[in-house]
Enzyme design. Sequence first.
Site, PDB file in Angstrom:
ATOM      1  N   CYS A   2       8.691 -11.849   7.513  1.00  0.00           N
ATOM      2  CA  CYS A   2      10.005 -12.287   7.063  1.00  0.00           C
ATOM      3  C   CYS A   2       9.841 -13.469   6.124  1.00  0.00           C
ATOM      4  O   CYS A   2       8.743 -13.918   5.842  1.00  0.00           O
ATOM      5  CB  CYS A   2      10.856 -12.694   8.259  1.00  0.00           C
ATOM      6  SG  CYS A   2      10.717 -11.579   9.675  1.00  0.00           S
ATOM      7  N   ARG A  27       8.678  -9.938   0.301  1.00  0.00           N
ATOM      8  CA  ARG A  27       7.997  -9.923   1.590  1.00  0.00           C
ATOM      9  C   ARG A  27       8.482  -8.800   2.495  1.00  0.00           C
ATOM     10  O   ARG A  27       7.856  -8.505   3.509  1.00  0.00           O
ATOM     11  CB  ARG A  27       8.201 -11.271   2.296  1.00  0.00           C
ATOM     12  CG  ARG A  27       7.555 -12.429   1.564  1.00  0.00           C
ATOM     13  CD  ARG A  27       7.910 -13.752   2.197  1.00  0.00           C
ATOM     14  NE  ARG A  27       7.255 -13.935   3.480  1.00  0.00           N
ATOM     15  CZ  ARG A  27       6.059 -14.478   3.644  1.00  0.00           C
ATOM     16  NH1 ARG A  27       5.367 -14.892   2.600  1.00  0.00           N
ATOM     17  NH2 ARG A  27       5.536 -14.618   4.841  1.00  0.00           N
ATOM     18  N   TRP A  74      12.671  -8.940   8.841  1.00  0.00           N
ATOM     19  CA  TRP A  74      12.097  -7.602   8.980  1.00  0.00           C
ATOM     20  C   TRP A  74      12.078  -7.307  10.475  1.00  0.00           C
ATOM     21  O   TRP A  74      11.422  -8.008  11.232  1.00  0.00           O
ATOM     22  CB  TRP A  74      10.691  -7.580   8.390  1.00  0.00           C
ATOM     23  CG  TRP A  74      10.066  -6.223   8.286  1.00  0.00           C
ATOM     24  CD1 TRP A  74      10.190  -5.329   7.272  1.00  0.00           C
ATOM     25  CD2 TRP A  74       9.163  -5.624   9.241  1.00  0.00           C
ATOM     26  NE1 TRP A  74       9.440  -4.209   7.528  1.00  0.00           N
ATOM     27  CE2 TRP A  74       8.804  -4.356   8.726  1.00  0.00           C
ATOM     28  CE3 TRP A  74       8.642  -6.022  10.470  1.00  0.00           C
ATOM     29  CZ2 TRP A  74       7.936  -3.504   9.397  1.00  0.00           C
ATOM     30  CZ3 TRP A  74       7.788  -5.170  11.152  1.00  0.00           C
ATOM     31  CH2 TRP A  74       7.443  -3.917  10.602  1.00  0.00           C
ATOM     32  N   ASN A  98       9.942 -16.865  11.904  1.00  0.00           N
ATOM     33  CA  ASN A  98       9.020 -15.767  11.587  1.00  0.00           C
ATOM     34  C   ASN A  98       7.990 -15.687  12.698  1.00  0.00           C
ATOM     35  O   ASN A  98       7.515 -16.717  13.189  1.00  0.00           O
ATOM     36  CB  ASN A  98       8.287 -16.013  10.266  1.00  0.00           C
ATOM     37  CG  ASN A  98       9.190 -15.890   9.077  1.00  0.00           C
ATOM     38  OD1 ASN A  98      10.327 -15.453   9.179  1.00  0.00           O
ATOM     39  ND2 ASN A  98       8.683 -16.280   7.920  1.00  0.00           N
ATOM     40  N   GLY A  99       7.590 -14.473  13.055  1.00  0.00           N
ATOM     41  CA  GLY A  99       6.574 -14.303  14.082  1.00  0.00           C
ATOM     42  C   GLY A  99       7.119 -13.567  15.294  1.00  0.00           C
ATOM     43  O   GLY A  99       8.187 -12.959  15.253  1.00  0.00           O
ATOM     44  N   GLU A 481      -6.596   5.158  -2.315  1.00  0.00           N
ATOM     45  CA  GLU A 481      -5.661   4.164  -2.836  1.00  0.00           C
ATOM     46  C   GLU A 481      -4.556   4.815  -3.658  1.00  0.00           C
ATOM     47  O   GLU A 481      -3.384   4.420  -3.580  1.00  0.00           O
ATOM     48  CB  GLU A 481      -6.424   3.129  -3.677  1.00  0.00           C
ATOM     49  CG  GLU A 481      -5.558   2.105  -4.380  1.00  0.00           C
ATOM     50  CD  GLU A 481      -4.767   1.211  -3.438  1.00  0.00           C
ATOM     51  OE1 GLU A 481      -3.857   0.514  -3.932  1.00  0.00           O
ATOM     52  OE2 GLU A 481      -5.034   1.205  -2.215  1.00  0.00           O
ATOM     53  N   LYS A 485      -0.612   4.416  -2.804  1.00  0.00           N
ATOM     54  CA  LYS A 485       0.386   3.909  -3.750  1.00  0.00           C
ATOM     55  C   LYS A 485       1.567   4.874  -3.853  1.00  0.00           C
ATOM     56  O   LYS A 485       2.724   4.458  -3.865  1.00  0.00           O
ATOM     57  CB  LYS A 485      -0.231   3.715  -5.142  1.00  0.00           C
ATOM     58  CG  LYS A 485      -1.105   2.515  -5.284  1.00  0.00           C
ATOM     59  CD  LYS A 485      -0.332   1.229  -5.363  1.00  0.00           C
ATOM     60  CE  LYS A 485      -0.415   0.317  -4.203  1.00  0.00           C
ATOM     61  NZ  LYS A 485      -1.461   0.226  -3.289  1.00  0.00           N
ATOM     62  N   GLU A 488       3.678   4.878  -0.567  1.00  0.00           N
ATOM     63  CA  GLU A 488       4.344   3.596  -0.347  1.00  0.00           C
ATOM     64  C   GLU A 488       5.669   3.501  -1.094  1.00  0.00           C
ATOM     65  O   GLU A 488       6.668   3.025  -0.542  1.00  0.00           O
ATOM     66  CB  GLU A 488       3.452   2.439  -0.825  1.00  0.00           C
ATOM     67  CG  GLU A 488       2.381   2.008   0.143  1.00  0.00           C
ATOM     68  CD  GLU A 488       1.599   0.825  -0.399  1.00  0.00           C
ATOM     69  OE1 GLU A 488       1.430  -0.149   0.346  1.00  0.00           O
ATOM     70  OE2 GLU A 488       1.157   0.857  -1.562  1.00  0.00           O
ATOM     71  N   HIS A 504     -13.185  21.651   4.172  1.00  0.00           N
ATOM     72  CA  HIS A 504     -13.286  21.567   5.625  1.00  0.00           C
ATOM     73  C   HIS A 504     -11.915  21.353   6.255  1.00  0.00           C
ATOM     74  O   HIS A 504     -11.813  20.721   7.306  1.00  0.00           O
ATOM     75  CB  HIS A 504     -14.248  20.447   6.026  1.00  0.00           C
ATOM     76  CG  HIS A 504     -15.647  20.684   5.581  1.00  0.00           C
ATOM     77  ND1 HIS A 504     -16.500  21.568   6.215  1.00  0.00           N
ATOM     78  CD2 HIS A 504     -16.346  20.191   4.522  1.00  0.00           C
ATOM     79  CE1 HIS A 504     -17.670  21.588   5.586  1.00  0.00           C
ATOM     80  NE2 HIS A 504     -17.593  20.755   4.555  1.00  0.00           N
ATOM     81  N   LYS A 601       5.288  -7.465   2.255  1.00  0.00           N
ATOM     82  CA  LYS A 601       4.144  -7.893   1.457  1.00  0.00           C
ATOM     83  C   LYS A 601       3.123  -8.643   2.292  1.00  0.00           C
ATOM     84  O   LYS A 601       1.930  -8.419   2.186  1.00  0.00           O
ATOM     85  CB  LYS A 601       4.641  -8.788   0.310  1.00  0.00           C
ATOM     86  CG  LYS A 601       3.545  -9.197  -0.664  1.00  0.00           C
ATOM     87  CD  LYS A 601       3.045  -8.007  -1.438  1.00  0.00           C
ATOM     88  CE  LYS A 601       2.035  -8.402  -2.484  1.00  0.00           C
ATOM     89  NZ  LYS A 601       1.493  -7.208  -3.159  1.00  0.00           N
TER      90      LYS A 601
END
Length: 606
Positions: A2, A27, A74, A98-99, A481, A485, A488, A504, A601
């Site tokens: 957050c 964030r 968040w 936050n946390g 990656e 991307k 996301e 496979h 973020k």
Amino acid sequence: MCGIVGVIGERNATPVLIEGLKRLEYRGYDSAGIAVAAPEDFHIVRATGKLVNLSERLAKQPVTGYTGIGHTRWATHGAPTEDNAHPHRSKRVVVVHNGIIENHVELRDELLKQGVKLRSETDTELIPHLIDLAWKEHTDPIDAVRHAVARLEGSFALGIMFHGREDLLIAVRRGSPLIVGIGEGENFIGSDATPLAPYTRNMIYLHDDDMVVLRRDSVSVTDIQGNPVERPVKQTQVSAALTDKWPHRHYMQKEIYEQPSVIGETLKDLIDPVNLTSALAGLLPKIQLNQVKAVNIIACGTSWHAGLVSKYWIERLARIPVSVDVASEYRYRHPPALPDCMTVVISQSGETADTLAALHYAKESGQKILAIVNVPESSIARASDAVLYTQAGPEIGVASTKAFTTQLIVLACLALELGKAHKTLDPAIEKEMVQQMVRLPALIEQVLTHDEALLKIARELMHAGGFLFLGRGPCFPIALEGALKLKEISYIHAEGYAAGEMKHGPIALIDDDLPVVVVAPRDELMAKLMSNVEEVSARGGRILVITTAGESQGKADFCIHAPDCGDFVAPILYVVPLQLLAYHIAVLKGTDVDQPRNLAKSVTVE
């Protein structure tokens, strides 16, 4: 995950808080709110969804005051509802947090038994009530905070205000980042420097269990017990201009286009451009690279992909074993402590909770810790024996781009330095590889000229329900990656695979509805990779090949030709078109490119 911003000063706090929260949107969040102190009571305004909803409420319900705190949440404990949004209050105390408070169940039961009425599902709401109860016993609100915080287990960054005390703002940090901004006649708190950059460049980076008492004209830092501690005031390099996306449509687009310049900045500290050699050893005075017999790399998400690429480089050039761990798994598998092992932790923010916890585990086992981060004074940087900075500048887009490529630059230089230290790297090869890195900024500029072509390809592929990305060797993690991307920011399911592994299992998915993106630089594995392309083509897959200029696209439906760069730096160059492809598909689909749903973020909780 957050964001916190706070101010105590001589100007109206509300515009400062809203501007600060806008700068913290990257964030990740699902609700937002502010509290402003007034003589009669707190003015608290909260809203779910994007910050524009909060701004609209404030336009109808303006609040004025000189001390205030704001928050973007968040969701962890409780759904993203207005009742669960911050700030939270008791009768006389308002808190943003936050946390995660790990003993929240016991504390909640205790407060309920004392007749406290709770209005939310959050762990945060317990904190102002604990402080309020302590304030009744300890008449000084500062002492009340100390006694209440001593009850908390877990991680937290707190901003705290008190009824009738507009002259006082308190901040506390344990395990979640928090900084103090020093102004003239005003002082600030923030989760990072970005919300404070328009007002001051002077920052204090708090350590765990620091407590700060802010007034308009003073800042006092102590530990939780009240003992004074010295924390230097440092000049941040973050400026308001650096966090502006103009003239680009999105921060992600801006950051993709910044890669040539930030790679150049990162290389300045790491190579000798005259002799074309790496110059990294001097930055690691506490680590003797010639004594390193194994390397353990720990990271999350995109940073983990960077670590996977570097495994190929280090094992090839230094001939020492490398393991790469997902940080959230590392300490729970109880890995044995290896003698003469160097642990490399990679984190864009330097605050990633899983990576920080893994760092402490590795440190307790006696391993030397090298951090690769983008943020000076971050928790990971301070806890490490040595730090290499990526010099990417602020990265606002949640989906990492320039932080990833600069991480790769640092890791490439580390691989060269380890090769020299172990006398397994021919000096002529080193010069050739450094020359490849020196040329990278100009070559990425050439790749960026394919932007319009990638937009056209994106229009053709945007309606697919899934994607498969294929690569071999050090470009296999680049396929991972590229898939990350895309999923996301476009919310399309995508998978990255080692191309030889396709038959496979994943080959069963291939039909004319499945786009397959192939990362195919000209190297020793190219012939084998193109055989895999033939296998996809035979089953009707729609193929996009990204390959070296002059190479045939074979059976591909689409082709992007990258300039010849040399196989050492190919992973860095070849990720750029994958970033652009993901960006264009997401924009065409109308998703929130810079702030994709459910993501943050800086992931500061486990």
